[in-house]
Design an enzyme around this catalytic site. Structure first.
Site, PDB file in Angstrom:
ATOM      1  N   SER A 186       0.830  -1.200   0.000  1.00 34.92           N
ATOM      2  CA  SER A 186       0.000   0.000   0.000  1.00 34.92           C
ATOM      3  C   SER A 186       0.864   1.250   0.000  1.00 34.92           C
ATOM      4  O   SER A 186       1.984   1.265   0.538  1.00 34.92           O
ATOM      5  CB  SER A 186      -0.845  -0.015   1.272  1.00 34.92           C
ATOM      6  OG  SER A 186      -1.360   1.259   1.527  1.00 34.92           O
ATOM      7  N   TYR A 195      -1.505  -0.245  10.768  1.00 34.91           N
ATOM      8  CA  TYR A 195      -1.844  -0.888   9.496  1.00 34.91           C
ATOM      9  C   TYR A 195      -0.695  -0.694   8.495  1.00 34.91           C
ATOM     10  O   TYR A 195      -0.222  -1.642   7.868  1.00 34.91           O
ATOM     11  CB  TYR A 195      -3.143  -0.305   8.936  1.00 34.91           C
ATOM     12  CG  TYR A 195      -3.297  -0.538   7.453  1.00 34.91           C
ATOM     13  CD1 TYR A 195      -3.547  -1.810   6.962  1.00 34.91           C
ATOM     14  CD2 TYR A 195      -3.146   0.509   6.540  1.00 34.91           C
ATOM     15  CE1 TYR A 195      -3.656  -2.032   5.596  1.00 34.91           C
ATOM     16  CE2 TYR A 195      -3.255   0.292   5.179  1.00 34.91           C
ATOM     17  CZ  TYR A 195      -3.512  -0.976   4.712  1.00 34.91           C
ATOM     18  OH  TYR A 195      -3.603  -1.191   3.362  1.00 34.91           O
ATOM     19  N   LYS A 228       2.220  -3.388   6.578  1.00 35.31           N
ATOM     20  CA  LYS A 228       2.601  -3.472   5.160  1.00 35.31           C
ATOM     21  C   LYS A 228       4.112  -3.290   5.016  1.00 35.31           C
ATOM     22  O   LYS A 228       4.771  -3.989   4.254  1.00 35.31           O
ATOM     23  CB  LYS A 228       1.864  -2.403   4.341  1.00 35.31           C
ATOM     24  CG  LYS A 228       0.364  -2.594   4.265  1.00 35.31           C
ATOM     25  CD  LYS A 228      -0.032  -3.752   3.380  1.00 35.31           C
ATOM     26  CE  LYS A 228      -1.535  -3.895   3.261  1.00 35.31           C
ATOM     27  NZ  LYS A 228      -1.966  -5.143   2.629  1.00 35.31           N
TER      28      LYS A 228
HETATM   29  O1  LIG Z   1     -15.337   9.636   5.649  1.00 30.20           O
HETATM   30  C1  LIG Z   1     -14.275  10.008   5.139  1.00 30.20           C
HETATM   31  C2  LIG Z   1     -13.299   9.102   4.714  1.00 30.20           C
HETATM   32  C3  LIG Z   1     -12.140   9.598   4.173  1.00 30.20           C
HETATM   33  N1  LIG Z   1     -11.944  10.929   4.036  1.00 30.20           N
HETATM   34  C4  LIG Z   1     -10.713  11.445   3.438  1.00 30.20           C
HETATM   35  O2  LIG Z   1     -10.589  10.859   2.157  1.00 30.20           O
HETATM   36  C5  LIG Z   1      -9.230  10.638   1.860  1.00 30.20           C
HETATM   37  C6  LIG Z   1      -9.063   9.191   1.517  1.00 30.20           C
HETATM   38  O3  LIG Z   1      -9.307   8.446   2.677  1.00 30.20           O
HETATM   39  P1  LIG Z   1      -9.478   6.867   2.630  1.00 30.20           P
HETATM   40  O4  LIG Z   1      -9.800   6.407   3.997  1.00 30.20           O
HETATM   41  O5  LIG Z   1     -10.407   6.503   1.546  1.00 30.20           O
HETATM   42  O6  LIG Z   1      -8.057   6.390   2.195  1.00 30.20           O
HETATM   43  P2  LIG Z   1      -6.646   6.601   2.922  1.00 30.20           P
HETATM   44  O7  LIG Z   1      -5.848   7.487   2.041  1.00 30.20           O
HETATM   45  O8  LIG Z   1      -6.765   6.996   4.318  1.00 30.20           O
HETATM   46  O9  LIG Z   1      -6.114   5.119   2.908  1.00 30.20           O
HETATM   47  C7  LIG Z   1      -6.218   4.348   1.748  1.00 30.20           C
HETATM   48  O10 LIG Z   1      -5.119   4.568   0.962  1.00 30.20           O
HETATM   49  C8  LIG Z   1      -3.897   4.268   1.558  1.00 30.20           C
HETATM   50  C9  LIG Z   1      -2.828   4.619   0.601  1.00 30.20           C
HETATM   51  O11 LIG Z   1      -2.794   6.007   0.390  1.00 30.20           O
HETATM   52  C10 LIG Z   1      -3.896   2.812   1.957  1.00 30.20           C
HETATM   53  O12 LIG Z   1      -3.817   1.977   0.826  1.00 30.20           O
HETATM   54  C11 LIG Z   1      -5.124   2.452   2.762  1.00 30.20           C
HETATM   55  O13 LIG Z   1      -5.229   1.067   2.893  1.00 30.20           O
HETATM   56  C12 LIG Z   1      -6.360   2.912   2.131  1.00 30.20           C
HETATM   57  O14 LIG Z   1      -7.458   2.715   2.993  1.00 30.20           O
HETATM   58  C13 LIG Z   1      -8.447  11.068   3.087  1.00 30.20           C
HETATM   59  O15 LIG Z   1      -7.963  12.338   2.867  1.00 30.20           O
HETATM   60  C14 LIG Z   1      -9.469  11.080   4.206  1.00 30.20           C
HETATM   61  O16 LIG Z   1      -9.180  11.995   5.205  1.00 30.20           O
HETATM   62  C15 LIG Z   1     -12.884  11.817   4.436  1.00 30.20           C
HETATM   63  O17 LIG Z   1     -12.704  13.019   4.314  1.00 30.20           O
HETATM   64  N2  LIG Z   1     -14.030  11.333   4.971  1.00 30.20           N
END
Ligand SMILES: O=c1ccn([C@@H]2O[C@H](COP(=O)(O)OP(=O)(O)O[C@H]3O[C@H](CO)[C@H](O)[C@H](O)[C@H]3O)[C@@H](O)[C@H]2O)c(=O)[nH]1
Length: 543
Positions: A236, A260, A264
């Site tokens: 990831s 998490y 990885k």
């Molecule tokens: O309800 C929500 C959920 C997410 N976000 C925002 O949306 C973006 C993306 O969030 P995600 O939770 O969809 O994804 P992450 O970037 O946190 O994490 C994802 O991408 C990562 C790599 O960047 C890893 O692979 C991880 O497993 C995967 O869940 C972030 O800025 C987060 O703050 C919101 O604003 N509101």
């Protein structure tokens, strides 16, 4: 007389046993022929040699899931395995069982599917087993809803349980009881499995370390025991932590910000060490950026249990009315009425007023429509930025990685044979080979060895474009025609500010490049959501 009779009876017995033996031999011959026939059938996988994959799925969050169900070989939505006949089993060659008759021909690819297939692994498998080269084109398989197939443990001759701690173990259900018959040995494993919710990992780190890391070690142990040393692993972008420079290249410094991410990171290191100790290991570490979208058929998509952790599943649940609003993390601006609740247009209005249009145009000209340098984001009004990638592009990335894995293997095999046949002393039957040839082959060997020694490779799977949460929401609103009410909130613990990929290495070495843009991602996400507002469940069984 008795002796004579005995002799006669012995010879009769002998005769019988001889004829039985002959029968058996001829049966074996027939079986062998059958096997040969089957192996001819199985000869091609996208024009390649016979290959068997074991795909382990899926990435899960553990919430509301009994621990003993979290064994990775668990089959979600599994129906009664006894419902199909022994004959069916035979015709499936012990591979995997699809409920729909028309899908049995897929078995000729000898795919071994294990476990709960989910968002990423399911499309990846449809891509793997699709006879056509264009994965995005809907095939018959893509028409089949994910929930409609059944995983049948009886058709499988290997029963892997990768959970180790004894309290989670069922009787007779551990890694040491693994039974993989040689006739169905795997050539490669695609390891998608793991727990993946960032927030949950902060709250339950030990669960994450145990499940993701110990499970992977167990998998490696099983693979070694069965002489299978080719693996594609779902890593990831989270291993880049809070990158100081973007885009992230595969050589960027690694630093995970949450348990998490650390699982990885550690697993990647374990693979690198395994390969260093035994160069026979061929491993592809695929660093996913943010997978979104759904299979274009609208039958396979993401359906998290409980409250979604990730952005797009949450957005789609708001769009279908299952949740009242989306909380946007990582924003510190004010709303008109001070409640923190606003709508996308309002945010765009603010953004348009805030960002000096000329500067924006200049940055766009320089860096493309989405790829801005980190300073740009820091000095302008925006929110967290990610590299969203369509899940079908991600699937293609796996196919590309598998192809690369087997290419490397071909070279490896050819090499060993070549070297052995020319080395003086080793090959008395080929004295005619001159010294010159020997040198030639040796040089070849060294060159190729150098090439294949890079047997543990890492690739970014992203689009190379950074997109903010609000841009993503706006694109989804456009695709769905639905308003997504927003609530602005502080940053989530462990979240990075801006992450997007350099995809140069994957393009160069895997010959892979993401094809879909944000519009297609949102279109397919909405297609899936509107056709399956309750995911794979029903309103009364879904929260
Ligand atoms: O309800 C929500 C959920 C997410 N976000 C925002 O949306 C973006 C993306 O969030 P995600 O939770 O969809 O994804 P992450 O970037 O946190 O994490 C994802 O991408 C990562 C790599 O960047 C890893 O692979 C991880 O497993 C995967 O869940 C972030 O800025 C987060 O703050 C919101 O604003 N509101």
């Amino acid at each position: 007389m008795t002796d004579e009779m005995d002799e006669q009876s012995v010879s009769a017995e002998e005769c019988e046993s001889n004829s039985k033996e002959e029968e058996l031999q001829s049966e074996e011959r027939i079986n062998l022929k059958e096997e040969q026939k089957q192996s001819v059938l199985c000869r091609t996988w996208r024009g390649r040699e016979e290959v068997q994959f074991c795909a382990l799925g899926a990435e899960l969050q553990s919430e509301e899931r009994p621990l003993d169900e979290m064994i990775w070989m668990n089959a979600r939505n599994k129906t009664d395995p006894c419902q199909h006949s022994e004959k069916d089993e035979e015709s499936l060659m012990g591979a995997f069982h699809w409920r729909e008759d028309e899908l049995v021909d897929l078995v000729k690819y000898k795919g071994k599917v294990r476990g709960a297939l989910e968002f990423i692994d399911c499309p990846a498998l449809t891509t793997l087993f699709q006879p056509s080269a264009t994965s995005s084109r809907p095939s018959r398989l893509s028409e089949i809803a994910f929930r409609s197939y059944a995983f049948c443990p009886r058709t499988c001759d290997c029963n892997l349980d990768l959970q180790t701690p004894s309290i989670y173990k069922k009787q007779n259900h551990n890694v040491h009881s693994v039974n993989v018959q040689n006739k169905n040995r795997f050539d490669a494993v695609v390891h998608f499995t793991g727990l993946k919710a960032v927030g949950e990992s902060v709250a339950k780190p030990l669960l994450y370390y145990s499940n993701n890391i110990v499970g992977t070690l167990n998998l490696l142990e099983v693979m070694v025991a069965h002489d299978c040393k080719k693996l594609v692993f779902s890593s990831s972008a989270t291993v880049y932590g809070q990158p100081k420079e973007i885009p992230c290249t595969e050589d960027s410094p690694l630093c995970a910000l949450n348990p998490y991410g650390r699982t990885k990171l550690f697993i990647e290191e374990i693979f690198r060490d395994a390969h260093r100790a035994d160069p026979e290991w061929k491993i592809m570490l695929l660093r996913y950026f943010n997978p979104v979208g759904a299979h274009p058929s609208g039958t396979i998509g993401e359906d998290p249990r409980g409250i979604p952790n990730n952005l797009m599943p949450f957005v789609q649940q708001v769009a279908v009315g299952r949740r009242p609003e989306l909380t946007v993390f990582g924003t510190d601006y004010k709303t008109k009425d001070g409640t923190g609740i606003c709508e996308v247009e309002f945010i765009w209005e603010l953004k348009a007023n805030y960002i000096e249009p000329q500067r924006r145009a200049k940055a766009q000209r320089k860096h493309g429509s989405f790829g801005f340098p980190i300073e740009y984001y820091r000095t302008t009004w925006t929110n967290e930025v990610r590299d969203y990638i369509h899940v079908m592009d991600l699937s293609d990335g796996h196919v590309a990685a598998l192809c690369k894995l087997f290419e490397t293997n071909d070279i490896d095999c050819g090499l060993c044979l070549g070297a052995a046949s020319v080395r003086p002393g080793n090959t008395p039957d080929t004295p005619e080979l001159s010294r010159k040839w020997h040198d030639h082959f040796l040089a070849f060997l060294i060159f190729r060895c150098h090439f294949i020694s890079r047997g543990c490779e890492v690739y970014n799977l992203g689009t190379g474009r950074g997109i903010s949460v609000l841009e993503m929401v706006a694109a989804f609103e456009k695709a769905s025609g639905k308003k997504i009410p927003l609530k602005l909130a502080d940053r989530r613990p462990g979240d990075s500010e801006i992450v997007y990929a350099s995809t140069e290495k994957a393009e160069r070495e895997l010959n892979w490049k993401a094809q879909y843009g944000v519009e297609e991602m949102c279109r397919d996400q909405w297609n899936w959501a509107s056709k399956n507002p309750w995911g794979y469940g029903l309103p009364e069984t879904t929260d």
